[in-house]
Design a protein around this motif. Structure first.
Motif, PDB file in Angstrom:
ATOM      1  N   SER A   4       0.863   1.804  -7.374  1.00  0.00           N
ATOM      2  CA  SER A   4      -0.125   2.481  -6.539  1.00  0.00           C
ATOM      3  C   SER A   4      -1.228   3.011  -7.446  1.00  0.00           C
ATOM      4  CB  SER A   4       0.531   3.626  -5.759  1.00  0.00           C
ATOM      5  OG  SER A   4       1.217   4.512  -6.628  1.00  0.00           O
ATOM      6  N   ARG A   5      -2.440   3.053  -6.913  1.00  0.00           N
ATOM      7  CA  ARG A   5      -3.610   3.391  -7.727  1.00  0.00           C
ATOM      8  C   ARG A   5      -4.272   4.663  -7.215  1.00  0.00           C
ATOM      9  NH1 ARG A   5      -5.638  -0.849 -10.938  1.00  0.00           N
ATOM     10  NH2 ARG A   5      -4.365  -2.718 -10.795  1.00  0.00           N
ATOM     11  N   TYR A   6      -4.690   5.500  -8.150  1.00  0.00           N
ATOM     12  CA  TYR A   6      -5.352   6.761  -7.825  1.00  0.00           C
ATOM     13  C   TYR A   6      -6.528   6.959  -8.767  1.00  0.00           C
ATOM     14  CZ  TYR A   6      -0.995   7.584  -5.339  1.00  0.00           C
ATOM     15  OH  TYR A   6       0.079   7.464  -4.492  1.00  0.00           O
TER      16      TYR A   6
ATOM     17  N   CYS B 245      -1.989  -0.174   4.929  1.00  0.00           N
ATOM     18  CA  CYS B 245      -2.420   1.176   4.613  1.00  0.00           C
ATOM     19  C   CYS B 245      -2.595   1.974   5.900  1.00  0.00           C
ATOM     20  CB  CYS B 245      -3.745   1.145   3.846  1.00  0.00           C
ATOM     21  SG  CYS B 245      -3.624   0.412   2.199  1.00  0.00           S
TER      22      CYS B 245
ATOM     23  N   THR C 258       8.301   3.839  -0.791  1.00  0.00           N
ATOM     24  CA  THR C 258       7.880   4.280   0.532  1.00  0.00           C
ATOM     25  C   THR C 258       9.080   4.716   1.369  1.00  0.00           C
ATOM     26  OG1 THR C 258       6.065   2.676   0.490  1.00  0.00           O
ATOM     27  CG2 THR C 258       6.654   3.571   2.623  1.00  0.00           C
TER      28      THR C 258
ATOM     29  N   CYS D  19       0.870  -1.169   0.000  1.00  0.00           N
ATOM     30  CA  CYS D  19       0.000   0.000   0.000  1.00  0.00           C
ATOM     31  C   CYS D  19       0.908   1.221   0.000  1.00  0.00           C
ATOM     32  CB  CYS D  19      -0.913  -0.016   1.234  1.00  0.00           C
ATOM     33  SG  CYS D  19      -2.189   1.255   1.188  1.00  0.00           S
ATOM     34  N   ILE D  20       1.177   1.747  -1.189  1.00  0.00           N
ATOM     35  CA  ILE D  20       2.117   2.853  -1.324  1.00  0.00           C
ATOM     36  C   ILE D  20       1.395   4.161  -1.005  1.00  0.00           C
ATOM     37  CG2 ILE D  20       3.735   4.019  -2.856  1.00  0.00           C
ATOM     38  CD1 ILE D  20       4.399   1.095  -2.308  1.00  0.00           C
TER      39      ILE D  20
END
Length: 639
Positions: free
Chosen positions: A443-445, A594, A539, A99-100
């Protein structure tokens, strides 16, 4: 002794200096390579753009996207993993999940982002691609790229203002002040006005206070649905209207046919769009709604509704006039509450002001540029604007460190999805149409966008808030009706927008990561303590923190053990540092977790949580200082 041994494990000051110089040389080499490869990529990108944009068609979105997804599914469905019966798999393989965290919000306005070599190279590639598009299509195109740190970062314009006239008669090129009908982007302004009024009412102590969760019936008592929907009538909120989840029809009473035989293509005279939108009063619109069945239950599913946004515009206008004891229409409210404060001098609704007519882009094909929408329809799609003005909106409201007109908390709530579709890619906000974006570290946005489309004009605005990035794309098409109906290609704002994000977002991701490494990675020392911070898998990792003879990471494990009993250590591999919106403040958590739960339940008497790490410069040009109050630790970065 353990503390001394830990310090002695590290190289001497001279060795540290040599290592630092080596890292700088490596970085300069990497930047040179990045620029070199980007230059090569530019020429390759130009060739690919000529091929790709040659097939660009505004009708690609969303129809061709569905075709693409269908083809992908048909080709790969036989290779899908076999269903195991476990909806939520639980196995050792999950240990590879990460979880970046996004970049620390306090870095969004760091000017180093805009000047980073990877960003500059990406902008050069984008310029080449847009120039290739301009060679292939004679449309009027205005592109602006905005970043939180600088405002407008990049501008591109091609084509002429008057595409319906010859180049000899009207040679004037488009620029940042060229005006386009932005159609449904108007919906974002209506939601913004609701947020502005919410803040104003709160500060004024006015009741009833307005929020997106306010029920429409409370703000607009005259709103009615047929008797069969009496319960739903009282449940519809402003957020339901703003996210197309109120269950209302799309364009109530606009397009009525006897049968499909009434639809003729190519369209003849008359055609379905000749009277769109009808010149209805607000009372007439409310009357139509009161006799129309819902097509979905309230909150069930997003279903695009111009009707819903017309009602939202009526509601916020009425609330505004009650709040300020005025009698303004929607046009005046938008001008006074949004356009003027944001210096959007070429943005308006209603008839085109005479002094701005020379700036209005006119497509070559049939269009609605001169159509004056009724006040009841302006909230759904009546606004005109420019790339300069929309850049102001994106920067000053949606991206800047301190937003104007609304609060930071309102903005964070506004830029969120409220309905996730089962494709796992797209979702809906208020009024955002979102797509998933994947960074190089996986990582997702969400990219929050709002598009608009009226005959021969197509527009998009969008933001990737976690990276401070926004894009404006405006198009008036340069082909004739005959060419359009024969299937000729033209520029597609969504296609342009996606190419920009695919090129620029990874570069901004790289720039943020380089700043994190440069500012925070290294060794921090004091007379009685040491900390080590590294950058792993996207991270910042706190690998060690010892002060006054205490191993802090071991203490964090012991806190867990007090509840579950002694288990294998979790923090022996380090702790993830997640930047908050408060400058220099990080919260620590497990490396593969996260930000959800931390040690802030345990605090010092002053309220400092066990998971709180503060890293700031001692002064403007001074070293970074790591502060951890639970151990009275203040450590200075030395390498």
């Amino acid at each position: 002794m353990e503390k001394q041994a830990a310090i002695l494990d590290w190289p001497s000051q001279q060795q540290q200096h040599a290592q630092l110089q080596q890292r700088r040389r490596v970085r300069r080499r990497d930047l040179a390579l990045t620029f070199g490869w980007s230059l090569i990529g530019s020429f390759i990108g130009l060739a690919l753009a000529l091929i790709c944009f040659g097939h660009t068609d505004a009708r690609w979105s969303p129809l061709d996207r569905l075709r693409q997804l269908h083809s992908s599914f048909t080709a790969t469905r036989d290779s899908f993993p076999t269903y195991t019966g476990k909806t939520i798999p639980q196995s050792d393989a999950a240990i590879g999940w990460r979880c970046i965290p996004p970049p620390p919000p306090f870095l969004l306005d760091d000017i180093r982002i805009a000047t980073h070599p990877a960003v500059l190279a990406a902008l050069a590639n984008i310029k080449l691609a847009l120039e290739a598009n301009a060679i292939l299509h004679k449309d009027a195109v205005s592109i602006s790229i905005v970043h939180a740190s600088t405002g407008k970062l990049f501008d591109f314009h091609s084509g002429r203002v008057r595409l319906n006239e010859s180049a000899t008669a009207s040679p004037a090129p488009v620029d940042g002040d060229s005006i386009y009908r932005i159609a449904s982007i108007s919906k974002a302004f209506v939601v913004l006005e609701a947020l502005v009024l919410s803040r104003q009412a709160h500060l004024k102590g006015f009741r009833p206070e307005l929020t997106l969760d306010s029920r429409l019936k409370e703000i607009l008592p005259e709103f009615k649905l047929p008797a069969a929907f009496k319960e739903e009538e009282g449940e519809i909120t402003l957020a339901h209207l703003g996210s197309h989840r109120a269950g209302l029809p799309r364009d109530i009473g606009e397009f009525q046919i006897g049968s499909l035989n009434d639809i003729v293509y190519p369209p003849g005279t008359p055609n379905l769009l000749d009277d769109f939108p009808h010149n209805r009063t607000i009372e007439e619109l409310e009357g139509l709604v009161s006799n129309a069945d819902l097509i979905w239950q309230v909150g069930e599913s997003p279903s695009y509704s111009n009707t819903g946004f017309s009602l939202l515009g009526v509601a916020v206008s009425k609330y505004h006039n009650k709040l300020w004891k005025q009698d303004k229409n929607f046009t005046a409210i938008m001008r006074d509450d949004i356009f003027t404060p944001l210096n959007m001098s070429h943005t308006f609704t209603g008839p085109i002001p005479p002094h701005l007519r020379k700036h209005v882009t006119v497509p070559a094909a049939s269009n609605l540029v001169d159509k004056v929408f009724a006040l009841s329809h302006d909230p759904a799609g009546g606004i005109f604007s420019t790339s300069n003005d929309l850049s102001n909106l994106l920067h000053r409201v949606l991206l800047a460190a301190n937003p104007e007109l609304i609060s930071s908390a309102q903005r964070r709530t506004w830029l969120k999805s409220v309905h996730q579709f089962t494709d796992g890619i797209s979702s809906v906000g208020v009024p955002w149409e979102t797509l998933g974006a994947v960074m190089p570290d996986f990582s997702r946005y969400n990219i929050y966008s709002k598009g608009g489309g009226l005959p021969a004009q197509f527009t998009e605005i969008s933001v990737l808030p976690e990276f401070g990035l926004g894009v404006v794309a405006l198009v008036s098409i340069g082909i004739t009706d005959e060419q359009l109906h024969a299937g000729a290609n033209y520029s597609a704002p969504m296609g342009l927008l996606l190419q920009i994000y695919n090129t620029l977002a990874p570069a901004i991701w790289q720039a943020y990561n380089d700043i994190l490494v440069e500012d925070y990675v290294g060794v921090y020392l004091s007379d009685d303590g040491i900390a080590r911070i590294s950058f792993k898998e996207g991270t910042l990792v706190l690998e060690q923190l010892s002060a006054n003879g205490v191993d802090v990471l071991l203490k964090w494990d012991e806190v867990i053990w007090t509840e579950v009993g002694k288990r294998p250590r979790l923090y022996d591999v380090g702790a993830k540092l997640i930047g908050t919106a408060f400058e220099g403040q990080f919260r620590s958590t497990l490396l593969y977790q996260c930000a959800w739960t931390g040690f802030d339940a345990i605090t010092t008497k002053s309220g400092w949580g066990m998971d709180k790490i503060v890293i700031r410069r001692a002064h403007k040009n001074g070293p970074m200082v790591l502060t951890y109050e639970p151990m009275n630790a203040k450590l200075y970065k030395v390498a």
